[in-house]
Motif scaffolding. Structure first.
Motif, PDB file in Angstrom:
ATOM      1  N   VAL A   1      -2.784   3.920  -3.283  1.00 30.97           N
ATOM      2  CA  VAL A   1      -2.417   2.781  -4.384  1.00 30.97           C
ATOM      3  C   VAL A   1      -2.318   1.273  -3.664  1.00 30.97           C
ATOM      4  O   VAL A   1      -1.423   1.257  -2.621  1.00 30.97           O
ATOM      5  CB  VAL A   1      -1.200   3.106  -5.428  1.00 30.97           C
ATOM      6  CG1 VAL A   1      -1.246   2.183  -6.510  1.00 30.97           C
ATOM      7  CG2 VAL A   1      -1.030   4.547  -5.748  1.00 30.97           C
ATOM      8  N   PHE A   2      -3.042   0.695  -3.938  1.00 29.23           N
ATOM      9  CA  PHE A   2      -3.011  -0.937  -3.463  1.00 29.23           C
ATOM     10  C   PHE A   2      -2.636  -1.647  -4.755  1.00 29.23           C
ATOM     11  O   PHE A   2      -3.059  -1.916  -5.655  1.00 29.23           O
ATOM     12  CB  PHE A   2      -4.447  -1.156  -3.007  1.00 29.23           C
ATOM     13  CG  PHE A   2      -4.652  -2.735  -2.953  1.00 29.23           C
ATOM     14  CD1 PHE A   2      -3.968  -3.583  -3.310  1.00 29.23           C
ATOM     15  CD2 PHE A   2      -5.967  -2.880  -2.126  1.00 29.23           C
ATOM     16  CE1 PHE A   2      -4.595  -4.987  -2.855  1.00 29.23           C
ATOM     17  CE2 PHE A   2      -6.580  -4.202  -1.948  1.00 29.23           C
ATOM     18  CZ  PHE A   2      -5.773  -5.024  -2.143  1.00 29.23           C
ATOM     19  N   ILE A   3      -1.251  -2.228  -4.409  1.00 31.11           N
ATOM     20  CA  ILE A   3      -0.768  -3.148  -5.379  1.00 31.11           C
ATOM     21  C   ILE A   3      -0.767  -4.411  -5.027  1.00 31.11           C
ATOM     22  O   ILE A   3      -0.159  -4.889  -3.991  1.00 31.11           O
ATOM     23  CB  ILE A   3       0.788  -2.622  -5.642  1.00 31.11           C
ATOM     24  CG1 ILE A   3       0.645  -0.914  -5.975  1.00 31.11           C
ATOM     25  CG2 ILE A   3       1.294  -3.305  -7.010  1.00 31.11           C
ATOM     26  CD1 ILE A   3       2.065  -0.528  -6.066  1.00 31.11           C
TER      27      ILE A   3
ATOM     28  N   TYR B   1       5.679   9.558  -2.677  1.00 31.53           N
ATOM     29  CA  TYR B   1       4.874   8.506  -2.094  1.00 31.53           C
ATOM     30  C   TYR B   1       5.471   8.168  -0.666  1.00 31.53           C
ATOM     31  O   TYR B   1       6.817   8.395  -0.270  1.00 31.53           O
ATOM     32  CB  TYR B   1       5.002   7.372  -3.034  1.00 31.53           C
ATOM     33  CG  TYR B   1       6.036   6.688  -3.256  1.00 31.53           C
ATOM     34  CD1 TYR B   1       6.564   5.624  -2.492  1.00 31.53           C
ATOM     35  CD2 TYR B   1       7.286   7.079  -4.200  1.00 31.53           C
ATOM     36  CE1 TYR B   1       7.869   5.001  -2.641  1.00 31.53           C
ATOM     37  CE2 TYR B   1       8.265   6.422  -4.207  1.00 31.53           C
ATOM     38  CZ  TYR B   1       8.509   5.392  -3.494  1.00 31.53           C
ATOM     39  OH  TYR B   1       9.646   4.749  -3.867  1.00 31.53           O
ATOM     40  N   ILE B   2       4.629   7.635   0.056  1.00 34.68           N
ATOM     41  CA  ILE B   2       5.018   6.674   1.272  1.00 34.68           C
ATOM     42  C   ILE B   2       4.582   5.169   1.220  1.00 34.68           C
ATOM     43  O   ILE B   2       3.400   5.230   0.566  1.00 34.68           O
ATOM     44  CB  ILE B   2       4.826   7.431   2.689  1.00 34.68           C
ATOM     45  CG1 ILE B   2       3.329   7.849   2.814  1.00 34.68           C
ATOM     46  CG2 ILE B   2       5.645   8.654   2.820  1.00 34.68           C
ATOM     47  CD1 ILE B   2       2.975   8.222   4.047  1.00 34.68           C
TER      48      ILE B   2
ATOM     49  N   PHE C   1       0.898  -1.169  -0.132  1.00 33.71           N
ATOM     50  CA  PHE C   1       0.023  -0.068   0.065  1.00 33.71           C
ATOM     51  C   PHE C   1       0.882   1.174  -0.038  1.00 33.71           C
ATOM     52  O   PHE C   1       1.709   1.477   0.817  1.00 33.71           O
ATOM     53  CB  PHE C   1      -0.950  -0.121   1.297  1.00 33.71           C
ATOM     54  CG  PHE C   1      -1.698  -1.249   1.392  1.00 33.71           C
ATOM     55  CD1 PHE C   1      -2.849  -1.522   0.708  1.00 33.71           C
ATOM     56  CD2 PHE C   1      -1.210  -2.233   2.047  1.00 33.71           C
ATOM     57  CE1 PHE C   1      -3.677  -2.462   0.562  1.00 33.71           C
ATOM     58  CE2 PHE C   1      -1.941  -3.429   2.002  1.00 33.71           C
ATOM     59  CZ  PHE C   1      -3.018  -3.547   1.249  1.00 33.71           C
ATOM     60  N   VAL C   2       0.622   2.148  -0.873  1.00 32.20           N
ATOM     61  CA  VAL C   2       1.352   3.337  -1.084  1.00 32.20           C
ATOM     62  C   VAL C   2       0.529   4.408  -0.939  1.00 32.20           C
ATOM     63  O   VAL C   2      -0.807   4.351  -1.455  1.00 32.20           O
ATOM     64  CB  VAL C   2       2.068   3.139  -2.327  1.00 32.20           C
ATOM     65  CG1 VAL C   2       2.759   4.705  -2.659  1.00 32.20           C
ATOM     66  CG2 VAL C   2       2.900   2.263  -2.739  1.00 32.20           C
ATOM     67  N   LEU C   3       0.797   5.434  -0.396  1.00 33.97           N
ATOM     68  CA  LEU C   3       0.124   6.797  -0.219  1.00 33.97           C
ATOM     69  C   LEU C   3       0.922   7.913  -1.112  1.00 33.97           C
ATOM     70  O   LEU C   3       2.096   8.100  -0.705  1.00 33.97           O
ATOM     71  CB  LEU C   3      -0.096   7.315   1.296  1.00 33.97           C
ATOM     72  CG  LEU C   3      -1.053   8.391   1.461  1.00 33.97           C
ATOM     73  CD1 LEU C   3      -2.677   7.894   1.007  1.00 33.97           C
ATOM     74  CD2 LEU C   3      -1.085   8.947   2.692  1.00 33.97           C
ATOM     75  N   THR C   4       0.206   8.428  -2.147  1.00 36.43           N
ATOM     76  CA  THR C   4       1.064   9.202  -2.869  1.00 36.43           C
ATOM     77  C   THR C   4       0.228  10.517  -3.064  1.00 36.43           C
ATOM     78  O   THR C   4      -1.083  10.705  -3.135  1.00 36.43           O
ATOM     79  CB  THR C   4       1.250   8.518  -4.216  1.00 36.43           C
ATOM     80  OG1 THR C   4       2.007   9.414  -5.273  1.00 36.43           O
ATOM     81  CG2 THR C   4       0.071   8.283  -5.078  1.00 36.43           C
TER      82      THR C   4
END
Ligand code: AMP
Ligand code: GLY
Length: 426
Positions: A274-276, A210-211, A202-205
């Protein structure tokens, strides 16, 4: 500031629970929420895709930040709706623009994006009614198993893994010619089957910086040992034992960096999660899918492990200061176990009285509500997935045991849950 959470599941209860702990959060509203979110803030009876009603509520309650849980409003353009109106553009919406949300809203779009930016994923081709016959030939020559995916949103049901060419041809025809998944299946992505073990990052951008948030693994099948029908998710764990530094670095360099660079090259507006979904094969990561939101029930283990102030993190999106944030994580393992209505993911009843919710044994457990409602001051079931019980422990067996143990003290008619979440690591 006043904050609005959009959605009604365990994910949204978790957001509400976490946001409420921030000194930056004054009043919290949830639309439409559930019986659990009602203990964190004020529920508003508004559908997540009714943008006009959300706008009226946001203006009435002086909302400055909207945290969007589910994909539908994002794919339908909630970000753009608020950003493009003079009286709402000051409200920060956590999520991507409609264009960027196609990463989840259209599998064909996501695959083309990955191909363009050299992001490792399964080989594929996409077909629609005009290329149906070419698709049939493509399937005939394809190695088994064959993965068929409806291009659009299909409530988690649009992916089929076919073990024979006959099956694949039949399903392909059902999707394109008989609209098995409605409009979502007008276009079909056919892809190579990936083997390996799944993990979600999970990324926050803000589209530039991003983190990375704690990773998780979810358990999608209804039955113990990962058997039976696919569901929205029956449980999750975080951290994931095999997610070591080497693998993480590979995921950053081969997947996350090219994804964010792709956002910039395409000039996509993306100010959210963003959920990868990844498959790891021989220590190599491949993208199975992008989602433009957090996962459910992954959120129920990821967010409780984050010690930072979530409002501060969200504010950093707009301030371009995400790079200054260090995510502080609880070193313990979190597992969540989802209690569902018997029959789910097929037919089930709702309106069943839930008993035993009041006594929390200790602060190692949190009960998140997924599908619940209040009726005459009693809490009743209101969906397939009803509760997600998250527990912390020094390892997976301890955490899992605590969540199963707490669930065994809760009761509603035909309640069912898996007692083997994290089983392959125990
Ligand atoms: P999705 O609906 O895209 O989340 O896909 C549902 C599940 O199907 C994924 O979590 C995987 O377990 C499986 N899946 C999707 N694509 C593939 C693939 N190419 N190879 C193997 N499994 C897949
Ligand atoms: N648990 C999978 C999802 O939220 O898509």
């Amino acid at each position: 500031m006043n904050i609005l959470v959009v959605g009604s599941g365990g994910r949204e209860h978790t957001f509400a629970w976490k946001l409420k702990q921030s000194p930056l959060c004054d009043q919290l509203f949830i639309a439409p929420g559930n019986a659990g979110t009602a203990s964190c803030g004020t529920n508003l009876n508004i559908k997540p895709t009714d943008f006009e009603a959300l706008k009226n509520a946001a203006l009435e309650h002086n909302i400055e930040m909207i945290v969007v849980g589910p994909e539908d409003p994002l794919v339908n353009g909630i970000y753009d709706y608020f950003a493009n109106q003079i009286d709402t553009k000051h409200i920060q919406v956590i999520g991507p623009s409609a264009e960027a949300a196609q990463l989840e809203g259209s599998k064909g779009y996501a695959k083309a994006f990955m191909k363009k930016y050299n992001i490792p994923t399964a080989a594929y081709a996409a077909f629609d009614n005009t290329s149906f016959e070419v698709g049939v030939q493509y399937i005939r020559k394809h190695s088994l198993p064959i993965v068929l995916k409806a291009d659009g949103l299909a409530a988690g049901k649009g992916v089929l893994i076919c073990n024979s060419h006959e099956d694949a041809l039949k399903e392909f025809e059902l999707m394109i010619k008989q609209s098995k998944f409605g409009e979502a299946g007008n276009k079909v992505v056919i892809e190579q089957f990936l083997k390996g073990i799944e993990v979600s990052v999970f990324v926050l951008t803000n589209g530039k910086e991003y983190i990375i948030l704690p990773e998780a693994k979810d358990y999608k099948r209804i039955g113990e040992g990962d058997t039976g029908l696919n569901t929205g998710g029956m449980g999750a764990i975080s951290p994931v034992p095999f997610f070591n530094g080497d693998l993480k670095n590979k995921i950053i360099s081969k997947i996350i960096e090219p994804t964010i660079n792709g956002f910039q090259s395409e000039q996509l507006i993306y100010e959210g999660f963003v959920f990868i979904g990844l498959m790891i094969d021989n220590d190599e990561p491949y993208v199975i899918e992008y989602n433009c939101r957090m996962g459910d029930p992954e959120t129920e283990v990821v967010i409780p492990r984050i010690k930072n102030d979530l409002v501060e993190i969200f504010q950093a999106i707009k301030k371009n200061t995400l790079h200054t944030i260090e995510i502080l994580t609880d070193a313990r393992t979190a597992t969540t176990t989802v209690a569902v209505s018997g029959g789910y993911p097929e037919q089930y009843t709702t309106g069943e009285l839930i008993e035993g919710l009041s006594d929390l044994p200790n602060n190692d457990c949190i009960i998140f509500h997924s599908g619940t409602a209040k009726s005459n001051e009693k809490i009743i079931t209101n969906g397939g997935r009803v509760l997600a019980v998250t527990a912390f422990g020094e390892n997976i067996p301890v955490a899992k045991e605590r969540s199963s143990q707490l669930l065994s003290t809760i009761h509603f008619n035909n309640m069912y849950y898996r007692s083997d979440i994290g089983f392959e690591f125990i």
